[in-house]
Design an enzyme around this catalytic site. Structure first.
Site, PDB file in Angstrom:
ATOM      1  N   TRP A 165      91.959   7.828  85.721  1.00 51.39           N
ATOM      2  CA  TRP A 165      92.291   7.426  87.240  1.00 51.39           C
ATOM      3  C   TRP A 165      91.846   8.660  88.148  1.00 51.39           C
ATOM      4  O   TRP A 165      92.262   9.712  87.706  1.00 51.39           O
ATOM      5  CB  TRP A 165      93.722   7.238  87.392  1.00 51.39           C
ATOM      6  N   PHE A 213      92.053   2.678  98.330  1.00 50.78           N
ATOM      7  CA  PHE A 213      93.383   1.755  97.465  1.00 50.78           C
ATOM      8  C   PHE A 213      93.234   0.265  97.506  1.00 50.78           C
ATOM      9  O   PHE A 213      92.496  -0.296  98.064  1.00 50.78           O
ATOM     10  CB  PHE A 213      94.788   2.273  97.833  1.00 50.78           C
ATOM     11  N   SER A 214      94.015  -0.224  96.888  1.00 50.43           N
ATOM     12  CA  SER A 214      93.843  -1.574  96.551  1.00 50.43           C
ATOM     13  C   SER A 214      94.021  -2.556  98.053  1.00 50.43           C
ATOM     14  O   SER A 214      94.475  -2.124  98.876  1.00 50.43           O
ATOM     15  CB  SER A 214      95.264  -2.076  95.809  1.00 50.43           C
ATOM     16  N   GLN A 229      90.171  -1.418  91.638  1.00 53.46           N
ATOM     17  CA  GLN A 229      89.956  -0.002  91.733  1.00 53.46           C
ATOM     18  C   GLN A 229      89.396   0.550  90.553  1.00 53.46           C
ATOM     19  O   GLN A 229      89.245   0.405  89.506  1.00 53.46           O
ATOM     20  CB  GLN A 229      91.757   0.306  91.566  1.00 53.46           C
ATOM     21  N   ASP A 238      93.770  -1.986  89.417  1.00 53.45           N
ATOM     22  CA  ASP A 238      94.212  -3.314  90.174  1.00 53.45           C
ATOM     23  C   ASP A 238      92.656  -4.344  90.420  1.00 53.45           C
ATOM     24  O   ASP A 238      91.973  -3.447  90.816  1.00 53.45           O
ATOM     25  CB  ASP A 238      94.775  -3.273  91.561  1.00 53.45           C
TER      26      ASP A 238
HETATM   27  C1  FRU Z   1      99.244  -0.531  91.769  1.00 56.49           C
HETATM   28  C2  FRU Z   1      98.675   0.375  92.593  1.00 56.49           C
HETATM   29  C3  FRU Z   1      98.613   0.411  94.106  1.00 56.49           C
HETATM   30  C4  FRU Z   1      97.546   1.251  94.686  1.00 56.49           C
HETATM   31  C5  FRU Z   1      96.686   1.446  93.505  1.00 56.49           C
HETATM   32  C6  FRU Z   1      96.062   2.830  93.581  1.00 56.49           C
HETATM   33  O1  FRU Z   1      98.663  -0.469  90.663  1.00 56.49           O
HETATM   34  O2  FRU Z   1      99.442   1.638  92.273  1.00 56.49           O
HETATM   35  O3  FRU Z   1      99.689   0.277  94.776  1.00 56.49           O
HETATM   36  O4  FRU Z   1      96.900   0.729  95.745  1.00 56.49           O
HETATM   37  O5  FRU Z   1      97.259   1.112  92.183  1.00 56.49           O
HETATM   38  O6  FRU Z   1      95.055   2.966  92.294  1.00 56.49           O
END
Ligand code: FRU
Length: 467
Positions: free
Chosen positions: A48, A80-81, A40, A24
């Protein structure tokens, strides 16, 4: 066998990290000619992992300078975001002689809680020692805070994704927050959990102010895919009300490769960037040292269409030198729509193709190996993007599945059509009906597409980048 590709798929004008993983877009803010993009980020591998934020800046939304890690995991969890604002008047008191930039993000530990970080110079970001500023132990999903200035109550508001709904909290100083409302449990037409919400006003063609609530929906994988929907209504300062409901969910994009899109704070235009990827196959995409790119930035507006008020997206792209390709109609007994009327050569990897037509057509982008990306408008007035044979697709059965390979959107206009396709190495972004219909699709051709063929009656333009 390596699932990665042989080609360098790095796009020229779409943000991608030099190395590692991104998802994100986070903390989108504009200030003094500089567009700030955070994301992210996992710096150690192109998959990831424990989430960080990386930071990049641009003066034109096309050329991005990568500045590395802005926020790293701490004792409250991974990062996180979230979003960013310029704290005008230093309401937080966290600026030192300047209005600070405040980042608000989710600390993802045992629970999801909201934290802030501050910066005087917009390059170094210090987590606030009193974090979290919104504590949570009760809700499993509680993340992705998007802050906005609330002129109705002269305070700050944050929208937070909270499972099957979003929550609104208000604050005078970005530190002390109180809950003011909820939205979405009833109105959500897609199921799944909310992620990455955004809330902003736009002026409708009739001059009225309409609030737009954007919500990315995490749907059941693998066959739901993830989708970004939007709602149109009013924000009374405390909560959002959907005043212009639609029969079906309104989608921001018909393709699967535009997720978690949010808009820039503090800009005079409402610019959105999305993560050009789908969770279902993200980690398998054949891009070697990096994984994940962003969409072109898109200016959002409201347009009145045959199907009511719709959000329209207009991309910021490099300048292309669009030239009309003279029509060639070989003699044939077949009806014209089955005849390749126009064929043009494509510049390598970066181009704009436009088709203008009055009736159904197919535009095929192909290379000498027979790989082909088809974009058509059907007689049922649907925009169809078909990447079934567009390139490498054996890296993921989901990428290769029918649902994800052929995506459609119903037109919002009638009659004459103009379809604009922007291509940058691994991404096709297609717009029609004033940008109220769009489709973002990743493709991995093993060789650059070299030919555009228009099957049907119409005009074909091709543009390489302006010298
Ligand atoms: C959306 C998400 C967010 C979270 C992030 C984690 O793609 O799942 O809700 O904050 O990615 O990387």
């Amino acid at each position: 066998m390596s699932t990665k590709g042989n080609r360098d798929y790095r796009p020229a004008f779409h943000y991608a990290p030099p190395f590692g993983w991104i998802n994100d877009p986070n903390g989108l803010t504009y200030e003094n000619g500089v567009w700030h993009l955070f994301a992210q980020y996992y710096p150690d591998e192109p998959v990831w992992g424990p989430m960080h934020w990386c930071h990049a800046t641009s003066s034109d939304l096309l050329n991005w300078q990568h500045h590395g890690v802005a926020l790293a995991p701490d004792q409250l969890g991974t990062i996180f975001s979230g979003s960013a604002v310029i704290d005008k008047g230093n309401t937080s008191g966290l600026g030192h002689g300047v209005d600070p930039m405040i980042l608000m993000y989710t600390s993802h530990g045992e629970h999801e809680q909201q934290s802030i970080a501050f910066s005087d110079d917009r390059m170094h970001f210090t987590p606030y020692e009193g974090n979290p500023v919104i504590a949570n132990t009760a809700q499993k999903d509680f993340r992705d805070p998007k802050v906005l200035r609330n002129d109705k109550l002269n305070c700050w508001t944050v929208v937070i994704a909270a499972g099957d709904h979003v929550e609104f909290h208000a604050s005078d100083d970005l530190i002390h927050w109180r809950k003011t409302g909820e939205f979405g449990a009833k109105e959500n037409k897609l199921g799944g959990v909310f992620e990455c919400p955004d809330l902003f006003p736009l002026t409708a063609p009739d001059g009225s102010t309409i609030w737009v609530l954007i919500a990315s929906m995490a749907l059941e994988e693998p066959f739901g895919g993830h989708r970004t929907q939007y709602f149109l209504g009013e924000f009374d300062g405390e909560t959002f009300h959907e005043t212009i409901p639609a029969q079906h969910a309104r989608l921001l994009d018909a393709g699967y490769d535009n997720y978690a899109g949010v808009t820039f704070d503090n800009a005079d235009r409402r610019m959105l960037i999305g993560w050009a990827m789908a969770w279902a196959y993200a980690r398998h995409t054949p891009t070697n040292e990096f994984c994940g790119i962003m969409t072109y930035a898109r200016e959002l507006s409201l347009v009145e269409t045959e199907t009511g008020l719709q959000l329209a997206s207009k991309p910021v792209t490099p300048e292309f030198d669009l030239r009309e390709i003279p029509a060639q109609t070989p003699p044939s007994p077949l009806p014209r729509r089955y005849v390749a009327s126009t064929v043009g050569e494509l510049p390598e990897d970066l181009f704009h193709v436009r088709v203008e037509a009055d009736e159904a057509f197919t535009l095929a982008l192909s290379n000498e190996d027979g790989e082909v990306l088809n974009v058509s408008v059907s007689t049922e007035q649907k925009l169809v993007v078909d990447r079934v044979r567009a390139g490498k697709n054996d890296f993921s059965p989901i990428f290769d599945s029918g649902l994800f390979s052929v995506t459609t959107a119903q037109r919002t206009g009638r009659g004459k059509m103009t379809v604009d396709l922007y291509f940058d190495r691994m991404i096709a972004e297609v717009f029609m009906d004033d940008g109220t219909v769009c489709n973002t699709t990743l493709v991995f051709p093993e060789k650059p597409y070299s030919k555009a063929t228009l099957w049907g009656k119409g005009k074909l333009w091709i543009g390489g980048m302006k010298e």
